[in-house]
Enzyme design. Structure first.
Site, short mmCIF file in Angstrom:
data_model
loop_
_atom_site.label_atom_id
_atom_site.label_comp_id
_atom_site.label_asym_id
_atom_site.label_seq_id
_atom_site.Cartn_x
_atom_site.Cartn_y
_atom_site.Cartn_z
N MET A 46 -3.28 -6.82 -7.87
CA MET A 46 -2.57 -7.85 -8.62
C MET A 46 -3.48 -8.90 -9.24
O MET A 46 -3.02 -9.98 -9.62
CB MET A 46 -1.50 -8.50 -7.73
CG MET A 46 -0.46 -7.51 -7.20
SD MET A 46 0.34 -6.49 -8.49
CE MET A 46 1.59 -7.64 -9.05
N ARG A 47 -4.75 -8.59 -9.39
CA ARG A 47 -5.66 -9.51 -10.09
C ARG A 47 -6.06 -8.93 -11.43
O ARG A 47 -6.23 -7.71 -11.57
CB ARG A 47 -6.93 -9.70 -9.27
CG ARG A 47 -6.91 -10.89 -8.37
CD ARG A 47 -8.17 -10.93 -7.55
NE ARG A 47 -9.28 -11.58 -8.24
CZ ARG A 47 -9.40 -12.88 -8.40
NH1 ARG A 47 -8.46 -13.69 -7.98
NH2 ARG A 47 -10.45 -13.40 -9.00
N ILE A 48 -6.24 -9.81 -12.39
CA ILE A 48 -6.76 -9.38 -13.69
C ILE A 48 -8.24 -9.03 -13.50
O ILE A 48 -8.97 -9.77 -12.82
CB ILE A 48 -6.53 -10.47 -14.74
CG1 ILE A 48 -5.02 -10.55 -15.02
CG2 ILE A 48 -7.33 -10.21 -16.01
CD1 ILE A 48 -4.61 -11.63 -15.96
N GLU B 95 7.98 6.34 -8.60
CA GLU B 95 6.65 5.83 -8.95
C GLU B 95 5.57 6.57 -8.13
O GLU B 95 4.53 6.96 -8.68
CB GLU B 95 6.66 4.33 -8.63
CG GLU B 95 5.44 3.59 -9.04
CD GLU B 95 5.55 2.10 -8.70
OE1 GLU B 95 6.64 1.49 -8.84
OE2 GLU B 95 4.54 1.53 -8.29
N SER C 198 5.13 3.50 -15.33
CA SER C 198 4.12 4.06 -16.23
C SER C 198 2.78 4.14 -15.51
O SER C 198 2.46 3.29 -14.68
CB SER C 198 3.92 3.16 -17.45
OG SER C 198 5.14 2.88 -18.11
N LEU D 155 -3.89 -6.86 -20.80
CA LEU D 155 -3.07 -6.61 -19.61
C LEU D 155 -2.01 -5.52 -19.85
O LEU D 155 -1.20 -5.63 -20.77
CB LEU D 155 -2.37 -7.92 -19.19
CG LEU D 155 -1.53 -7.84 -17.92
CD1 LEU D 155 -2.41 -7.63 -16.70
CD2 LEU D 155 -0.66 -9.08 -17.76
N ASP D 156 -2.02 -4.49 -19.00
CA ASP D 156 -1.00 -3.43 -19.01
C ASP D 156 -0.83 -2.79 -20.39
O ASP D 156 0.27 -2.41 -20.79
CB ASP D 156 0.35 -3.97 -18.51
CG ASP D 156 0.27 -4.48 -17.08
OD1 ASP D 156 -0.53 -3.93 -16.31
OD2 ASP D 156 1.00 -5.42 -16.74
N GLY E 121 0.79 -1.24 0.00
CA GLY E 121 0.00 0.00 0.00
C GLY E 121 0.81 1.28 0.00
O GLY E 121 0.30 2.34 0.37
N SER E 122 2.06 1.23 -0.48
CA SER E 122 2.87 2.46 -0.44
C SER E 122 2.36 3.51 -1.43
O SER E 122 2.43 4.71 -1.16
CB SER E 122 4.35 2.15 -0.67
OG SER E 122 4.60 1.78 -2.00
N ASN E 123 1.82 3.08 -2.57
CA ASN E 123 1.25 4.06 -3.51
C ASN E 123 -0.02 4.69 -2.94
O ASN E 123 -0.25 5.89 -3.10
CB ASN E 123 0.96 3.39 -4.87
CG ASN E 123 2.20 3.33 -5.74
OD1 ASN E 123 2.64 4.33 -6.29
ND2 ASN E 123 2.79 2.15 -5.84
N HIS F 44 2.26 0.95 -13.11
CA HIS F 44 2.97 -0.28 -13.44
C HIS F 44 4.48 -0.02 -13.43
O HIS F 44 4.94 0.97 -14.00
CB HIS F 44 2.54 -0.77 -14.84
CG HIS F 44 3.21 -2.05 -15.23
ND1 HIS F 44 2.79 -3.28 -14.75
CD2 HIS F 44 4.27 -2.30 -16.03
CE1 HIS F 44 3.58 -4.22 -15.24
NE2 HIS F 44 4.49 -3.66 -16.03
N ASN G 106 -3.88 2.59 -13.88
CA ASN G 106 -3.02 1.62 -13.20
C ASN G 106 -1.60 2.15 -13.20
O ASN G 106 -1.16 2.73 -14.20
CB ASN G 106 -3.06 0.28 -13.95
CG ASN G 106 -2.17 -0.78 -13.32
OD1 ASN G 106 -2.18 -0.97 -12.10
ND2 ASN G 106 -1.40 -1.48 -14.14
C1 GAR Z 1 4.05 -1.13 -7.20
O1 GAR Z 1 5.41 -1.16 -7.51
C2 GAR Z 1 3.19 -1.17 -8.47
O2 GAR Z 1 3.79 -0.49 -9.54
C3 GAR Z 1 3.15 -2.65 -8.73
O3 GAR Z 1 2.98 -3.23 -7.47
C4 GAR Z 1 3.62 -2.41 -6.49
C5 GAR Z 1 2.65 -2.13 -5.37
O4 GAR Z 1 3.30 -1.51 -4.31
N1 GAR Z 1 2.07 -2.95 -9.60
C6 GAR Z 1 2.11 -3.92 -10.51
O5 GAR Z 1 3.07 -4.65 -10.66
C7 GAR Z 1 0.86 -4.04 -11.34
N2 GAR Z 1 1.11 -4.81 -12.51
P1 GAR Z 1 2.47 -0.81 -3.15
O6 GAR Z 1 1.44 -1.84 -2.65
O7 GAR Z 1 3.49 -0.51 -2.10
O8 GAR Z 1 1.82 0.42 -3.71
#
Ligand code: GAR
Length: 219
Positions: free
Chosen positions: A90-92, A174, A136, A144-145, A12-14, A109, A107
């Site tokens: 992380m789910r489609i 990011e 991105s 996907l992506d 959950g850092s984002n 990525h 999203n």
């Molecule tokens: C992040 O690095 C994000 O870009 C990646 O998961 C991490 C989540 O970190 N997302 C993907 O790989 C999606 N395809 P977070 O939970 O600390 O935000």
């Protein structure tokens, strides 16, 4: 005020970066709900600690993907978001859920798309001998992506980098990328349409780039 729903499966850092930017007055938005497929994840713990509405539904409680999607995205719809931010979800996501929120979902990525959709992006960039890596933000579509790109940030790959060091150096960039991108959406300068994105009223043909000053500019 832009109403944001955040989808996350991990630490959950984002999500925290968005919440901090809002609390500091840098982002004119409100997080109206946090949604997850992982009840015990860090993102849900953070949301609960902050008093944000949080809904986590484990997929195994549902007979199939579509039923889980339907339950989770009905909860998302109930908070009436203007924008859904996938921040490590992380789910489609199935086509029915995507249709419901067409041109309202982004999203983040950890690669310079179209390079390295999917998993293990840092290791794949190193294995390919890339000199540059990055992250991105793109609109979410069924492939996907692969949705239209809104923005990117680049970092150099250093000679002794491994996947962990690269990931660690990319993560704060990011976060800045996501905050700046959501900021442009919140102020109406960046707008999503089915199949394309507009920046200041012009169709975006290449992603905006994040500078060292944490501002996004056109190519
Ligand atoms: C992040 O690095 C994000 O870009 C990646 O998961 C991490 C989540 O970190 N997302 C993907 O790989 C999606 N395809 P977070 O939970 O600390 O935000």
């Amino acid at each position: 005020m832009l109403r944001i729903a955040v989808l996350a499966s991990g630490r959950g850092s984002n999500l925290q970066a968005l919440a901090t930017a809002i609390a500091d007055g840098h982002l004119p938005a409100r997080i109206v709900g946090v949604f997850s497929d992982k009840p015990a994840c860090g993102a849900i713990a953070f949301a609960r600690a902050q008093g944000l509405p949080a809904v986590a539904l484990a997929p195994r409680a549902y007979p199939e993907r579509a039923a889980h999607d339907e339950a989770l995205f009905s909860a998302v719809a109930a908070v009436q978001p203007d924008l859904i931010v996938c921040a490590g979800y992380m789910r489609i996501i199935g086509a029915a859920a995507l249709e419901r929120f067409e041109a309202r979902m982004i999203n983040v990525h950890p690669s310079l798309l179209p390079r390295y959709p999917g998993l293990d992006t840092h290791a794949r960039a190193l294995a390919a001998g890339d000199r540059e890596h990055g992250a991105s933000v793109h609109a979410v579509i069924p492939a996907l992506d692969a949705g239209p790109l809104l923005s990117q940030v680049r970092i150099d790959v250093r000679p002794h980098d491994d996947a962990a060091s690269l990931a660690q150096r990319l993560l704060p960039r990011e976060h800045a990328l996501l905050v700046a991108t959501v900021g442009l959406i919140a102020t109406g300068r960046l707008r999503l349409f089915p199949g394309h994105v507009e920046h200041d009223g012009q169709r975006l043909s290449s992603p905006l780039m994040l500078g060292a000053d944490d501002r996004l500019t056109g190519a």
